[in-house]
Design an enzyme around this catalytic site. Sequence first.
Site, short mmCIF file in Angstrom:
data_model
loop_
_atom_site.label_atom_id
_atom_site.label_comp_id
_atom_site.label_asym_id
_atom_site.label_seq_id
_atom_site.Cartn_x
_atom_site.Cartn_y
_atom_site.Cartn_z
N LYS A 63 -9.68 14.12 59.30
CA LYS A 63 -8.51 14.76 58.71
C LYS A 63 -8.83 16.16 58.20
CE LYS A 63 -5.69 10.78 57.40
NZ LYS A 63 -6.42 9.76 58.11
N GLU A 104 -5.50 15.95 48.28
CA GLU A 104 -4.32 16.78 48.51
C GLU A 104 -3.33 16.64 47.36
OE1 GLU A 104 -3.94 16.92 53.37
OE2 GLU A 104 -2.64 15.58 52.24
N HIS A 113 1.43 2.81 51.45
CA HIS A 113 1.23 3.81 52.51
C HIS A 113 1.31 3.21 53.91
CE1 HIS A 113 0.09 6.43 49.26
NE2 HIS A 113 -0.87 5.61 48.92
N ARG A 124 -2.91 8.42 69.77
CA ARG A 124 -2.67 7.15 70.47
C ARG A 124 -1.17 6.89 70.47
NH1 ARG A 124 -1.32 4.32 65.93
NH2 ARG A 124 -2.53 4.71 64.04
#
Length: 668
Positions: free
Chosen positions: A116, A200, A235, A292
């Site tokens: 990431k 973040e 999440h 994917r």
Amino acid sequence: MFTKILIANRGEIACRVAASARRMGIKTVAVYSEADAGAKHVEICDEAVLIGPAAARESYLRADKIIEVALATGAQAIHPGYGFLSENAQFAQACADAGLVFIGPPASAIQAMGSKSAAKELMETAHVPLVPGYHGELQDADFLQQQADQIAYPVLLKASAGGGGKGMRIVEQSADFKAALASCKREAINSFGDDKVLVEKYLTRPRHIEIQVFADTHGDCVYLFERDCSVQRRHQKVLEEAPAPGMTAERRKAMGEAAVAAAKAVGYVGAGTVEFIANQDGSFYFMEMNTRLQVEHPVTEMITGLDLVEWQLRVASGEPLPLRQDQLTLRGHALEARIYAENPDKGFLPSIGTLRHLRTPAACEFEITHASDTVVRIDSGVRQGDAISPFYDPMIAKLIVWAPDRQQALAAMAKALAQYQIVGLHSNISFLQRLIESQAFAEADLDTGLIERNQDALFPPPQPVSTAILALAAASLLQAERQLNHSAISDPWGDHNGWRLNSNLQRQLAFVDDGRASPLEVIYESGHWLLRHAEKFSQMRLLRQDGSDIEISLADRTVSGTVVRDGEQFHVFSEGSHFTLGYADPLAHAGEVEAEGGRLTAPMPGKIVAVLVKQGEQVKKGAPLLIMEAMKMEHTITAPSDGLVEEVLYAVGDQVTEAAQLLAFKAD
């Protein structure tokens, strides 16, 4: 085009890939673990090969074994599905080195987007908007906490190699940072073999909107519109829909072009999803790219009429994209609900067990066309009698509906959920019904905190069961006894028809509803029963019975439903709801006493990953005692009250079975 492919996955995605391959005349090879020997995907493929024990790391994650099977069976390509090895760059490269086509992006693209933090740097170069945060290599806990303090709370910790909501923690204040970081890293190393995290800024009331992209080996790339995946818990996505409510043509174009720029920046090939976090004002930021096919790809198929697996196979074989961007159109509205084996009322705790009763709404499988005003589709890898084990994801099925507009799609989904019946384990169907019918979702007041914001509506206090539901259970029980009596030679005193010489038989049926006693008195009369519940009498007569389906007359109305007995439980499905009633024979259970005392038990099979207390330690109510990992999720066992930890019975790394006593605890 390929003539044979190997599907390196299991469950519904393996079945989904096999369906498209079969339609295209491509033979399929399934691989399976010992736990999946009788699985649906094994049955429907042309060939199937055992690759190892139940644990994924010894079977579905054995890249070397899977490549060996592909070569031995003459497969020309490997479709990884999603999860397992689908985003493993080393596996993609190993396929290429073995002369096999990996039906997905090149290893370099997976590598670029697999981290990431590295992906954020690439997106910054490609001028894709980013959320403020730290994406660097330094992982010292004090340094990361300093970064979080500078960003300002709340912040989001994310496993750099993560996905599927695993390895993510929201931190509200600096004092909680290090504990959340340790938990995040534990889950990340267990799920992805890499504990690196990024920090973040956590946006309040954001929407999760993702763009489906497709690129070929000829340099062309298109976006197939968007999906709104804002409704989440922990999440993890719960409901997905396409198109995103409120999406303007200008914003769709901007997000689509940003997604294509992201794909081109890494030389992407095949199906991919660029995920954005979007503010309510319309601004959006790159979050990650999934290299994917996504779990929620059916909603895109339904609004475009395209088979995305077919596109994958064509692109992987070297063909150009079937359509250009200006040829793509969207039609109608699609919703997907993920049917999981889990208990929403207990924090969505995964459930394991056998699907002893499974009835679904009338639906097609892997359908992408619109032959009628509404379409109901079910993508599933299980059948009645199959087991949901602790080894893999607890998804039972994906329920997808399409209709000309969102309002009609909501109605179709509500109807389909009302017809879905499962007995043998907990499911989230009732929760999904409440979610679909909630005011917030119906009005498209969407953000990733929708479930938390609507706790009262989505988790209402249990209501007492009605006389009608008790009557259905009673009628099923009484009729079963009557049929048993007719099929056996018995003496008059054992007759279940209730005949007595001088009076009518009166009998108490002891039902329990959500821990509350719901006694029902039955008086046997000629040709019918008289029920007494909540001080009211009602005449009941059996009108029809067909297997577990039953219809009765109760007082002045007709009541129908499905009643399934599972041990000492009666599952009643009626009027779109599912009721679970315990049944106890008063004589058989006389004198039994519930005596759990100070036992704290495992809610399901799993592994101890952290012990947070010591023997002899005094703790307060709600204090974390130990942490279990089960079905790739962490579960914290907390103190039920103020008290003393008398003994810790397991250590870190120990495997425990469901209901195993974990600690001896003495309440103050």
